[in-house]
Write a protein that holds these residues in place. Structure first.
Motif, PDB file in Angstrom:
ATOM      1  N   ASP A 174       0.652  -1.206   0.133  1.00 49.21           N
ATOM      2  CA  ASP A 174       0.347   0.217   0.214  1.00 49.21           C
ATOM      3  C   ASP A 174       1.093   1.053  -0.153  1.00 49.21           C
ATOM      4  OD1 ASP A 174       1.439  -0.648   2.386  1.00 49.21           O
ATOM      5  OD2 ASP A 174      -1.347  -0.721   3.836  1.00 49.21           O
ATOM      6  N   ALA A 175       0.469   2.229  -0.968  1.00 52.19           N
ATOM      7  CA  ALA A 175       1.430   3.208  -0.925  1.00 52.19           C
ATOM      8  C   ALA A 175       0.340   4.479  -0.021  1.00 52.19           C
ATOM      9  CB  ALA A 175       1.527   3.977  -2.443  1.00 52.19           C
ATOM     10  N   GLN A 176       0.846   4.824   0.937  1.00 53.85           N
ATOM     11  CA  GLN A 176      -0.180   5.962   1.764  1.00 53.85           C
ATOM     12  C   GLN A 176       0.565   7.574   1.758  1.00 53.85           C
ATOM     13  OE1 GLN A 176      -1.858   3.676   5.623  1.00 53.85           O
ATOM     14  NE2 GLN A 176      -1.486   2.523   4.414  1.00 53.85           N
ATOM     15  N   GLU A 177      -0.043   8.420   1.514  1.00 56.14           N
ATOM     16  CA  GLU A 177       0.286   9.813   1.852  1.00 56.14           C
ATOM     17  C   GLU A 177      -1.168  10.442   2.913  1.00 56.14           C
ATOM     18  OE1 GLU A 177       2.374  11.677   2.878  1.00 56.14           O
ATOM     19  OE2 GLU A 177       4.299   9.682   2.100  1.00 56.14           O
ATOM     20  N   GLY A 178      -1.039  11.648   3.626  1.00 60.68           N
ATOM     21  CA  GLY A 178      -1.637  12.098   4.491  1.00 60.68           C
ATOM     22  C   GLY A 178      -2.757  12.524   2.522  1.00 60.68           C
ATOM     23  N   GLY A 179      -4.393  12.140   2.980  1.00 64.99           N
ATOM     24  CA  GLY A 179      -5.165  11.694   2.559  1.00 64.99           C
ATOM     25  C   GLY A 179      -5.188  11.177   1.360  1.00 64.99           C
ATOM     26  N   MET A 211      10.967   4.886   8.392  1.00 67.52           N
ATOM     27  CA  MET A 211       9.563   5.557   9.244  1.00 67.52           C
ATOM     28  C   MET A 211       8.877   7.154   8.208  1.00 67.52           C
ATOM     29  SD  MET A 211       8.189   4.182  11.622  1.00 67.52           S
ATOM     30  CE  MET A 211       8.707   2.781  10.767  1.00 67.52           C
ATOM     31  N   GLY A 212       7.839   6.730   7.272  1.00 68.32           N
ATOM     32  CA  GLY A 212       7.712   7.770   6.750  1.00 68.32           C
ATOM     33  C   GLY A 212       6.755   9.104   7.902  1.00 68.32           C
ATOM     34  N   ARG A 213       6.619   8.744   9.221  1.00 68.01           N
ATOM     35  CA  ARG A 213       6.793  10.532   9.433  1.00 68.01           C
ATOM     36  C   ARG A 213       7.522   9.738  11.134  1.00 68.01           C
ATOM     37  NH1 ARG A 213       3.454  11.574   5.384  1.00 68.01           N
ATOM     38  NH2 ARG A 213       2.327  12.752   5.438  1.00 68.01           N
ATOM     39  N   THR A 216       1.014  14.640  12.986  1.00 70.59           N
ATOM     40  CA  THR A 216       2.663  14.711  12.975  1.00 70.59           C
ATOM     41  C   THR A 216       3.081  16.316  13.383  1.00 70.59           C
ATOM     42  OG1 THR A 216       3.324  14.168  11.519  1.00 70.59           O
ATOM     43  CG2 THR A 216       2.890  12.729  13.137  1.00 70.59           C
ATOM     44  N   GLU A 217       2.467  16.908  12.166  1.00 68.02           N
ATOM     45  CA  GLU A 217       3.087  18.052  11.523  1.00 68.02           C
ATOM     46  C   GLU A 217       1.813  19.137  12.424  1.00 68.02           C
ATOM     47  OE1 GLU A 217       4.008  21.828  10.040  1.00 68.02           O
ATOM     48  OE2 GLU A 217       4.384  19.842   9.243  1.00 68.02           O
ATOM     49  N   GLU A 218       0.525  18.919  12.975  1.00 66.37           N
ATOM     50  CA  GLU A 218       0.568  19.894  14.382  1.00 66.37           C
ATOM     51  C   GLU A 218       1.502  19.909  15.208  1.00 66.37           C
ATOM     52  OE1 GLU A 218      -1.882  21.390  12.820  1.00 66.37           O
ATOM     53  OE2 GLU A 218      -1.498  20.596  10.889  1.00 66.37           O
ATOM     54  N   VAL A 219       1.310  18.797  16.115  1.00 63.52           N
ATOM     55  CA  VAL A 219       2.309  19.247  16.572  1.00 63.52           C
ATOM     56  C   VAL A 219       3.794  19.777  16.690  1.00 63.52           C
ATOM     57  CG1 VAL A 219       3.633  17.435  18.665  1.00 63.52           C
ATOM     58  CG2 VAL A 219       1.322  16.588  17.972  1.00 63.52           C
TER      59      VAL A 219
END
Length: 373
Positions: A55-60, A236-238, A361-364
Motif C-alpha cells: 500500500d502507498a500511503q500519504e496524507g489523504g 518511517m514515513g513520519r 505529527t505536523e500539528e504537534v
C-alpha cells in the motif's frame, strides 16, 4: 512460560497454522484484498492473504500497488483495525418483546466464537493493550469486550514495510512485536526462499507451534529477521517527538494553530473511525412499527459530531476548532491522565484517511516550533 528457541516455517507451515487454528475452533481473521484496500475479514487459507500487494500511503491518500515479490504481509496497515472485532461498530445490547402475556426483556447473549487474529502489527498490539486498559482495567469492566477478548489467539507480524504515514518508532510501539502475542512472525524472502521466523509469546503459542512443520532457527535466520525490522525502523514515513507532548498541548490550549487546522477540518470523524484506540459510543433505541418489539444498541460515535457533546441547551463543543482540539489533546495528552498511557500508537491511519490530509505529527510540530526557544 518457558522460553522456546525461535523456529522457521515455510508457507506450507503457515497454511498448517491456519488449519490448526480452525481445527481448534477459532474463527480465523486476517488481511485480505477487497474494494481496493487491504482489510481484515475471515480467511480460509493463505490464498486469501494479500500476496504480492503493498500500500502507498500519504496524507489523504491510499492506493494499492503490486510488489515485485510474493510477500504475504508486504504492506503497512489498511482502514480496518482489530477494534472492529473486539469492540464492534454496532452491538445490540438487549431487545424486548411484547405479547398477550406482557413484556419480556431478552439480554443479548455473549458471542460463542473465539477469534484468531492473523497479521497483527506491533502498533496494533499496543492498541489492543490500550483498549484493554479502557474496557478491562479502568475500574469498569465492559462484559461485551471481555467476551470477545478472552480466548483470542494473536499471530503478530513484524513489519517489513513502513507506510508513508507510519510513526510507530516515535511512539515506541514498533515495528517489532515485543509482547501481547501468542506467535510472532517475521517474513523473510531471500534467494528464492519464502520463510517465516516464528517466536512464541505464550504457552498457547508454543502448543500450536509444536503441531506445525518447522525447523530451529539458525544464526543466519535470526540476523536476517533482525535486519528486516531494522530496515523498517529506519524508513518511517513520519516522526513526532512524544516525550513532552502532554505538557506541550496542555499549555497551548489557546494556540492560533487550532484555528488554522479548523479551517481545513471537515469534522467528518474519519480519524476516529479508523483509529485503533478510539472508543466513544452512543446508545440508540428502536422499535418496530407495531410496537411489539424494541431494542437497544450501542454504536461507534465520534467526538467530532455535534450531538456527541450535546447537553440541555446545546453542544459543549460547537466549533470545529473545539472538536479537533478535544480529539488531539485527548489522544496525545489527557489520555495519560485517564489511563496512564498515550492514546496514539503511531499507525498513521488518521493521516492517511483524512480527506484533506491533516497530519497529527505536523500539528504537534507546528505548535512546538512556535514556542520561544
Amino acid at each position: 512460560m518457558e522460553t522456546a528457541q525461535p523456529t522457521v516455517v515455510t508457507t506450507e507451515g503457515l497454511e498448517a497454522l491456519l488449519d490448526t487454528l480452525r481445527r481448534r475452533g477459532y474463527r480465523v481473521v486476517g488481511p485480505t484484498v477487497r474494494d481496493q484496500a487491504i482489510i481484515y475479514d475471515d480467511i480460509a487459507s493463505i490464498a486469501d492473504l494479500p500476496r504480492g500487494w503493498t500500500d502507498a500511503q500519504e496524507g489523504g491518500r491510499y492506493r494499492l500497488a503490486r510488489r515485485d515479490d510474493d510477500a504475504l504481509f508486504g504492506y503497512a496497515v489498511g482502514p480496518h483495525s482489530w477494534k472492529k472485532f473486539l469492540h464492534p461498530p454496532v452491538l445490540r445490547l438487549w431487545h424486548a418483546e411484547r405479547d398477550a402475556a406482557g413484556v419480556r426483556v431478552v439480554p443479548e447473549p455473549d458471542p460463542d466464537e473465539r477469534f484468531a487474529f492473523i497479521g497483527v502489527r506491533a502498533c496494533e498490539l499496543h492498541a489492543i493493550a490500550i483498549q484493554d486498559k479502557v474496557f478491562l482495567e479502568s475500574g469498569q469492566i465492559d462484559p461485551h469486550y471481555r467476551a470477545r477478548r478472552e480466548g483470542a489467539f494473536i499471530v503478530a507480524v513484524n513489519c517489513a514495510v513502513a507506510g508513508g504515514t507510519c510513526f510507530c518508532v516515535s511512539m515506541n510501539t514498533g515495528p517489532k512485536a515485543e509482547a501481547g502475542f501468542d506467535l510472532a512472525l517475521t517474513e523473510m524472502l531471500r534467494e528464492g526462499e519464502h520463510h517465516f521466523l516464528v517466536e512464541a509469546g505464550t504457552d498457547a503459542g508454543n502448543a500450536i507451534l509444536a503441531e506445525l512443520p518447522h525447523r530451529l532457527a539458525t544464526t543466519e535466520d535470526l540476523a536476517a529477521a533482525a535486519a528486516v525490522v531494522a530496515r523498517t525502523a529506519g524508513s518511517m514515513g513520519r516522526e513526532m517527538r512524544s516525550d513532552d507532548v502532554h505538557e506541550l498541548l496542555l499549555r497551548n490550549l489557546d494556540h492560533s494553530r487550532w484555528d488554522e487546522v479548523a479551517a481545513r477540518c471537515l469534522t467528518c470523524g474519519n480519524c476516529t473511525m479508523v483509529c485503533p484506540t478510539c472508543f466513544c459510543t452512543s446508545v440508540e433505541e428502536s422499535s418496530d412499527l407495531a410496537g411489539a418489539e424494541v431494542s437497544r444498541s450501542r454504536r461507534w460515535d465520534s467526538c467530532f459530531t455535534m450531538d456527541f457533546s450535546y447537553i440541555h441547551g446545546g453542544s459543549v463543543r460547537s466549533s470545529a476548532r473545539a472538536r479537533y482540539r478535544q480529539w488531539m489533546t485527548h489522544k496525545l495528552a489527557t489520555w495519560f491522565d485517564q489511563f496512564g498511557t498515550s492514546g496514539c500508537v503511531g499507525c498513521g491511519r488518521c493521516i492517511t484517511w483524512c480527506p484533506v490530509g491533516i497530519d497529527i505529527t505536523e500539528e504537534v510540530r507546528a505548535i512546538r516550533e512556535s514556542e520561544p526557544q
